[in-house]
Design a protein around this motif. Structure first.
Motif: not given
Length: 64
Positions: A51-64
């Motif tokens: 778990w190297v990126d604590m952001r929820p999956r949907t937030l990571r995808e939205a920020m990509a």
């Protein structure tokens, strides 16, 4: 929860990790086992590796 008990690593749809006592057999709805079982220290160490990126999956995808 005791330190010497066995736990499962579980993950939810947002790719957030947790541990679950292995004696309970059934993990809570919305969570699934990843196939790792061990004592609390081993499970938390493995989660720390995964778990190297604590952001929820949907937030990571939205920020990509």
């Amino acid at each position: 929860m005791q330190e010497d008990s066995n736990y499962l690593i579980v993950v939810n749809d947002e790719e957030q990790y947790s541990i679950w006592p292995s004696f309970k057999k059934e993990v809570p709805p919305g969570w699934r086992e990843i196939g790792f079982e061990g004592n609390k220290q081993a499970c938390l160490a493995r989660i720390n590796e995964l778990w190297v990126d604590m952001r929820p999956r949907t937030l990571r995808e939205a920020m990509a």
